[in-house]
Write a protein that holds these residues in place. Structure first.
Motif, PDB file in Angstrom:
ATOM      1  N   ASP A  16       0.833  -1.216   0.000  1.00 33.07           N
ATOM      2  CA  ASP A  16       0.000   0.000   0.000  1.00 33.07           C
ATOM      3  C   ASP A  16       0.856   1.249   0.000  1.00 33.07           C
ATOM      4  O   ASP A  16       0.525   2.259  -0.634  1.00 33.07           O
ATOM      5  N   SER A  17       1.968   1.200   0.757  1.00 31.70           N
ATOM      6  CA  SER A  17       2.816   2.401   0.826  1.00 31.70           C
ATOM      7  C   SER A  17       3.563   2.629  -0.472  1.00 31.70           C
ATOM      8  O   SER A  17       3.962   3.739  -0.766  1.00 31.70           O
ATOM      9  N   SER A  18       3.754   1.545  -1.247  1.00 27.68           N
ATOM     10  CA  SER A  18       4.484   1.698  -2.507  1.00 27.68           C
ATOM     11  C   SER A  18       3.576   2.082  -3.666  1.00 27.68           C
ATOM     12  O   SER A  18       4.003   2.074  -4.808  1.00 27.68           O
ATOM     13  N   LEU A  19       2.300   2.359  -3.374  1.00 28.15           N
ATOM     14  CA  LEU A  19       1.391   2.777  -4.438  1.00 28.15           C
ATOM     15  C   LEU A  19       1.778   4.143  -4.945  1.00 28.15           C
ATOM     16  O   LEU A  19       2.218   5.009  -4.188  1.00 28.15           O
ATOM     17  N   SER A  20       1.561   4.361  -6.253  1.00 24.88           N
ATOM     18  CA  SER A  20       1.901   5.636  -6.862  1.00 24.88           C
ATOM     19  C   SER A  20       0.756   6.618  -6.660  1.00 24.88           C
ATOM     20  O   SER A  20      -0.335   6.277  -6.193  1.00 24.88           O
ATOM     21  N   ASP A  21       0.975   7.864  -7.026  1.00 24.08           N
ATOM     22  CA  ASP A  21      -0.034   8.915  -6.881  1.00 24.08           C
ATOM     23  C   ASP A  21      -1.238   8.640  -7.775  1.00 24.08           C
ATOM     24  O   ASP A  21      -2.386   8.900  -7.372  1.00 24.08           O
ATOM     25  N   SER A  22      -0.973   8.146  -8.940  1.00 28.06           N
ATOM     26  CA  SER A  22      -2.091   7.862  -9.865  1.00 28.06           C
ATOM     27  C   SER A  22      -2.998   6.765  -9.303  1.00 28.06           C
ATOM     28  O   SER A  22      -4.232   6.875  -9.368  1.00 28.06           O
ATOM     29  N   GLU A  23      -2.402   5.745  -8.719  1.00 27.50           N
ATOM     30  CA  GLU A  23      -3.207   4.679  -8.126  1.00 27.50           C
ATOM     31  C   GLU A  23      -4.007   5.179  -6.930  1.00 27.50           C
ATOM     32  O   GLU A  23      -5.163   4.794  -6.724  1.00 27.50           O
ATOM     33  N   LEU A  24      -3.411   6.056  -6.151  1.00 23.88           N
ATOM     34  CA  LEU A  24      -4.132   6.625  -5.014  1.00 23.88           C
ATOM     35  C   LEU A  24      -5.317   7.464  -5.480  1.00 23.88           C
ATOM     36  O   LEU A  24      -6.404   7.432  -4.888  1.00 23.88           O
ATOM     37  N   GLN A  25      -5.095   8.251  -6.540  1.00 22.39           N
ATOM     38  CA  GLN A  25      -6.184   9.069  -7.058  1.00 22.39           C
ATOM     39  C   GLN A  25      -7.343   8.193  -7.569  1.00 22.39           C
ATOM     40  O   GLN A  25      -8.520   8.492  -7.335  1.00 22.39           O
ATOM     41  N   GLU A  26      -7.008   7.093  -8.267  1.00 23.06           N
ATOM     42  CA  GLU A  26      -8.051   6.178  -8.752  1.00 23.06           C
ATOM     43  C   GLU A  26      -8.804   5.540  -7.588  1.00 23.06           C
ATOM     44  O   GLU A  26     -10.041   5.412  -7.613  1.00 23.06           O
ATOM     45  N   ALA A  27      -8.056   5.151  -6.546  1.00 21.63           N
ATOM     46  CA  ALA A  27      -8.699   4.548  -5.379  1.00 21.63           C
ATOM     47  C   ALA A  27      -9.598   5.552  -4.670  1.00 21.63           C
ATOM     48  O   ALA A  27     -10.693   5.215  -4.187  1.00 21.63           O
ATOM     49  N   PHE A  28      -9.181   6.813  -4.639  1.00 18.90           N
ATOM     50  CA  PHE A  28     -10.008   7.837  -4.018  1.00 18.90           C
ATOM     51  C   PHE A  28     -11.292   8.081  -4.801  1.00 18.90           C
ATOM     52  O   PHE A  28     -12.380   8.278  -4.235  1.00 18.90           O
ATOM     53  N   SER A  29     -11.135   8.070  -6.140  1.00 14.84           N
ATOM     54  CA  SER A  29     -12.328   8.260  -6.981  1.00 14.84           C
ATOM     55  C   SER A  29     -13.313   7.073  -6.838  1.00 14.84           C
ATOM     56  O   SER A  29     -14.526   7.255  -6.867  1.00 14.84           O
ATOM     57  N   ARG A  30     -12.816   5.894  -6.635  1.00 12.21           N
ATOM     58  CA  ARG A  30     -13.690   4.734  -6.448  1.00 12.21           C
ATOM     59  C   ARG A  30     -14.272   4.680  -5.048  1.00 12.21           C
ATOM     60  O   ARG A  30     -15.238   3.967  -4.800  1.00 12.21           O
TER      61      ARG A  30
END
Length: 304
Positions: A16-30
């Motif tokens: 989870d900590s190695s997730l990129s910013d783009s993946e975090l943004q997608e997870a936030f949108s979902r």
């Protein structure tokens, strides 16, 4: 099994900590992110000028006090004494320090000129009395420390000045001493050169000897003049005038030519022991009228 579970949890956390910013943004949108980790910022409130509310607040804490308690003066446009025109707000350049400070100065001066008559009318003194005593902001102990510090500093400066003067005097003394030594060496060198020339026959006389003789003669003349001029002091002259001068005392019994030739007081009998009661050569011994000790004792015994 527990250890394996803990290892799997740590692996998931690292993933989870190695997730990129783009993946975090997608997870936030979902909406897959858990609440509490991120805060959604709301829109900033719009600014508004609520004049009625401000006036209401002002009326709540405003106090109706006399002007002498408030001493507030609101001045309008100030006339520039140079241009004799009212200074406009736009005329003062805020970037120009001189114009800005002058506008502040003129505004404060106008406020003072407006307030002074009102204070005199209310009989409020505006000048400090002659016997006004203002308490010092610092304590006496602090001022004593400051005074002591200044005193020590002044003493240190005086000591340094004295040291500088002593160094200067030493330098001057050394300079004078070196000049004297150089002059003596030069005189000695000239004297030796003159002696060598005289020995070689290049000169007939020694100049430095003549100079020494003339200087010694001058000193003798000066001392003789001093002896001639020197006489009895004022105290001696006063005593001579008051008591008289008794004449010469020393050598008063010495023989002179006249006293040696004067033989009027000479008596041969006295000189050669031929006077009465004295036996001369071949003469009889003079009789002793007083009896001896034995005879006197016999005379005393007889009288008893």
């Amino acid at each position: 099994m527990a250890r394996r579970g803990s290892l799997s949890d740590s692996d998931s956390d690292s993933e989870d900590s190695s997730l990129s910013d783009s993946e975090l943004q997608e997870a936030f949108s979902r909406g897959a992110l858990k609440p509490g980790l991120n805060v959604v910022l709301e829109e900033r409130p719009k600014r508004r000028n609520d004049a009625d509310g401000l006036k209401q607040c002002l009326s709540e804490f405003k106090q109706q006090l006399a002007w002498v308690e408030r001493l507030d003066v609101t001045s309008g446009q100030v006339v520039d004494p140079v241009s004799q025109s009212a200074s406009d707000k736009d005329a003062v350049d805020p970037e120009n320090d001189f114009q800005r400070e002058m506008s502040f100065y003129r505004q404060a001066q106008a406020a003072v000129l407006e307030a002074l008559p009102r204070l005199r009318k209310l009989q409020v003194p505006t000048r400090r009395p002659d016997d006004y005593f203002a308490e010092m902001a610092k304590s006496d102990q602090q001022m004593q420390k400051i005074r002591q510090k200044l005193k020590t500093k002044q003493e240190a400066m005086e000591r340094s000045e004295k040291a500088k003067q002593l160094r200067a005097m030493r330098k001057y003394g050394k300079k004078v001493q070196t000049e004297i030594l150089q002059r003596r060496q030069k005189e000695k060198k000239n004297m030796l050169n003159a002696v060598k020339k005289y020995q070689k026959g290049l000169s007939d006389k020694l100049d430095f000897l003549d100079e020494e003789q003339t200087s010694s003669q001058g000193n003798k003349k000066g001392s003789a003049n001093q002896r001639i001029k020197k006489g009895p002091n004022a105290k001696r002259r006063y005593k001579n005038q008051k008591f008289g001068f008794g004449g010469k005392k020393k050598g008063s019994k010495w023989n002179t030519k006249e006293s040696f030739n004067d033989v009027s007081s000479f008596r041969s009998k006295v000189a050669h022991n031929k006077g009465p009661g004295k036996a001369g050569k071949g003469g009889k011994k003079a009789l002793n009228k007083r009896p001896g000790k034995r005879a006197r004792q016999k005379m005393k015994s007889r009288a008893r």
